[in-house]
Design a protein around this motif. Structure first.
Motif, short mmCIF file in Angstrom:
data_model
loop_
_atom_site.label_atom_id
_atom_site.label_comp_id
_atom_site.label_asym_id
_atom_site.label_seq_id
_atom_site.Cartn_x
_atom_site.Cartn_y
_atom_site.Cartn_z
N GLU A 1 0.84 -1.19 0.00
CA GLU A 1 0.00 0.00 0.00
C GLU A 1 0.88 1.24 0.00
N HIS B 1 0.57 4.94 0.67
CA HIS B 1 -0.39 5.74 1.43
C HIS B 1 0.32 7.05 1.78
N ASP C 1 -3.09 4.20 -2.43
CA ASP C 1 -4.24 4.71 -1.69
C ASP C 1 -4.47 6.12 -2.22
N HIS D 1 -6.95 1.57 -3.49
CA HIS D 1 -7.74 2.00 -2.33
C HIS D 1 -8.37 3.34 -2.63
N LYS E 1 -9.75 5.83 -1.21
CA LYS E 1 -9.92 6.58 0.04
C LYS E 1 -10.81 7.80 -0.18
N GLU F 1 -12.66 3.29 0.40
CA GLU F 1 -12.24 3.33 1.80
C GLU F 1 -12.77 4.61 2.42
MN MN Z 1 -5.84 2.46 2.33
#
Ligand code: MN
Ligand code: MN
Lengths: 138, 326, 138, 326
Positions: free
Chosen positions: D141, D143, D173, D257, D259, D293
């Motif tokens: 990931e 992020h 992400d 992801h 987000k 997410e």
């Molecule tokens: Mn995430």
């Protein structure tokens, strides 16, 4: 039991760190018990060389399944010291050992499910050639 | 007719294994060489992959079983209750360990695991469904100083009454049938500093069933040292359970640990009461294993070479005679 | 996160031991993190009731997977406090709590792989009926 | 033609799950109700049997997948390196944990696990044979504050060059594509004690790309309090990576992801750059999942009811438009 085999007759040598200084020495030991054990049950170690004594705090314990300081070992339940395996004890002692022949005494305690199993051995060993630690890759 | 079978716990060869003069295969071969057919193992002693035995190892293991015409019997488990210094494992955790060992035993093809008396009975009881699930029995080792005939066993008898004997039973260790002070232990005591004269005095007093309190005073007057008193203490702890007690346990003896310390060249054992024990086992129709546990190495290894193969073979000669094997 | 849910609005009560004495009290808490964790990563707990503070030493932590003192928990890596689960904290305090309404403050620290996650909550709770510990079977 | 697929990480429903108003099945149903088809899960959040998922649980799990016409995508793993207070787990132990999570993901039918940037790269590399063994990919990931475009990624690119992209890749992400200070976070700052006027001043300065050192001095003069400075700090840490950087990662994006913090009633997201990001993903032929997410609950739950289902649904309306779904 197996007390007389605890201190291996080979493997005593000074250890040279990446910067070329003698950071300590190492020796090899066998298990004074009739089976292998999870590392967390190696309760305590005391090494006496000449007049100096080294306990858990200054000892790193290495077997095939891992390398840990004795204080780390208390939580290492999933790695084992096998019955037929030499463990290497690295002792921090700047300057290392000086005399060629050394009286090496090891006291070790292992927690079996029915209590503490202790082992004790003394041998006079000769220093082998120094071990040079490799400089880390990066 | 069903008969007693001969086996060996590879524990018997621990000295040679530890010193790397025998590998696992050599141990198995040694069992086979005597015409014994049962192999008991402490996985934590001779299987370095424990507790996750790989298919590769198991393939070798069963290959050896076939090659040497032997079969796995019991796997000895420990239940590491003192795994951490800061606490005793909870019952739940001990049940997990029991399942782990049942799985290992199942993988090895063993029909039973040996559990120690330090495993709480409630953990054993909670593990019975797991024994069934993995198809491996749980055998409680009854080892000196535990007395097969005492009320100590009552709660376990109650467990048997409530839950049956399909998955729970016992593994008596024949060390509970000790006849007299061991000669090799006496010799060791002397090598460790006891006085030969005092050791002999104690042994004679033991044979004469003398009051040991009085003996203690006697040897004090004779100038006994610490090793002498240690020897007296060892003799005082000798346990000779009456072998007839095995009859009481008929029906829930899963396996037998044939403990011994020293077999003589004429294939007899001075110390342990096999001459009486084996006939009793026959009488109650025991058709499981007599699984050798040689433990004399610890006593003699300060002064003599250990020859575990020879010692176990001598015991099996005795067993052949007592069982009536041709 | 989830801080305001840490102290459960229910479950505060005195605990009566097998001999009929008030040995302490218990309360329930939720996890201030977005997943369940192995018990060994519950790093520390501090409970303040009125002017009194209770730390790890006097706290027993109970979830479905087990019951341990906080000092035991440091090695409990194979039992978990689930995300959706109340944990019961039993605090040793002979005499228990006296006042009906109690200001309960909980500070908790959890070791995530990327560092410590702390949670803090204060609520005023009313004492519920006492809990009587069963006399042990034998 | 391959197209981007819509999914949800059940992480999005954590508030309701934590408050026990939605169970696991409800979360899965919520995904299905929006016509999304991918289900991502944090096993340690919603599977209480973790790490040993029982056949009974898995039967239910796959039953729900079938009933709701959805499929498992990613399982989020943590690698509990600080499992013990007295030490950091060794590489060997972390590889064991990775295998444990690969097994869990395999059992759940997921094609990838999410690993965190706290997992040492050497542990990931050593785990690649295990990924292959269990048929589950390892996705790192990326992020905020990690920058998809920075040299921080070089060692991982090197790993990809050496070992290929079959088992190792990334899970960006979308929090790294933040456009501006979040409105709900600003409101929360004010509720926590920041001055509305100062918060507005900071936001305007941010939009005007003003020098934040200067802004710091300005708000100090305006009488800023700790919460005001905290807000400035938050704004200073806003990361807007150029979405074009995704092109560089074409070929090793396993999963995304999606987000978000706050979806507006008109199905737009003020904060995150999806209007640019999704077209770039289409352009590079990404045909994996956009896995929602929702993380706004943490920000609003002091003052407002949380409605995760509504928030995720709004994001999916936006995705339908951007993907071009009919
Ligand atoms: Mn995430
Ligand atoms: Mn035995």
């Amino acid at each position: 039991m197996f007390d007389k085999y605890i201190v291996c007759p080979y493997g005593l040598r000074n250890v040279i760190d990446e910067h070329g200084s003698i950071e300590g020495f190492e020796l090899k030991i066998r298990i004074p018990y009739y089976r292998g054990v999870p590392l967390s049950v190696v309760d305590s170690l005391k090494i006496t060389i000449g007049a100096e004594t080294f306990t858990n705090e200054s000892i790193r314990f290495t077997v095939a399944s891992g390398s840990f300081t004795m204080s780390e070992m208390s939580t290492v339940a999933t790695r084992r010291w096998n019955f037929d395996e030499d463990a290497t004890l690295k002792v921090t002692r700047p300057g290392g050992l000086v005399y060629f022949d050394q009286r090496v005494e090891v006291l070790i305690a292992i927690r079996a499910p029915y209590g503490i199993f202790t082992g004790h051995d003394v041998k006079v060993l000769s220093l082998e050639p120094d071990k040079y630690l490799a400089v880390a890759a990066k | 007719m069903a008969t007693i079978k001969r086996g060996v716990s590879l524990y018997s060869y621990q000295e040679e294994y530890f010193l790397r003069t025998m590998k696992l295969e050599d141990c198995i071969k040694a069992v086979s060489d005597m015409g014994a057919t049962g192999v008991e193992i402490i996985p934590e002693q001779m299987c370095n992959e424990y507790p996750d035995l790989s298919p590769e190892f198991l393939k070798k293991w069963f290959g050896w079983m076939e090659k040497y015409h032997v079969q796995p019997t019991c796997a000895d488990a420990f239940s590491e209750a003192l795994l951490f210094k800061n606490r005793v494992l909870s019952d739940d955790e001990l049940v997990d360990l029991m399942e782990r060992d049942l799985k290992v035993a199942h993988d090895l093809g063993c029909f039973v695991i040996r559990t120690l008396c330090t495993t709480p009975m409630r953990v054993i009881e909670r593990s019975l469904p797991l024994a069934k699930k993995h198809g491996v029995k749980i055998g409680l080792e009854i080892h000196a100083p535990l007395d097969l005939g005492s009320s100590w066993f009552d709660p376990y008898q109650d467990l048997i009454d409530r839950r049956g004997t399909e998955w729970f039973g016992i593994i008596p260790d024949m060390g509970v049938f000790e006849l007299k002070p061991s000669r090799i232990k006496a010799d060791r005591a002397i090598r460790d500093g006891a006085n030969a004269k005092i050791v002999q005095y104690v042994n004679d007093a033991y044979d004469a069933k003398a009051d040991l309190k009085k003996v203690r005073e006697d040897i004090a007057k004779m100038g006994a040292n610490a090793e002498d008193f240690k020897w007296l203490g060892l003799c005082a702890r000798i346990l000779h359970t009456d072998p007839q007690v095995l009859k009481k346990h008929k029906g829930h003896i899963f396996h037998v640990h044939a403990k011994f310390y020293d077999m003589l060249p004429d294939f007899t054992d001075e110390n342990l009461d096999y001459e009486v024990v084996v006939p009793v086992l026959k009488e109650i129709g025991y058709d499981g294993w007599l699984s050798s546990e040689y433990e004399g190495n610890r006593t003699i290894d300060d002064a003599f070479p250990v020859d575990s193969i020879q010692q176990v073979s001598r015991q099996h000669e005795m067993f052949k005679r007592l069982i009536g094997e041709k």
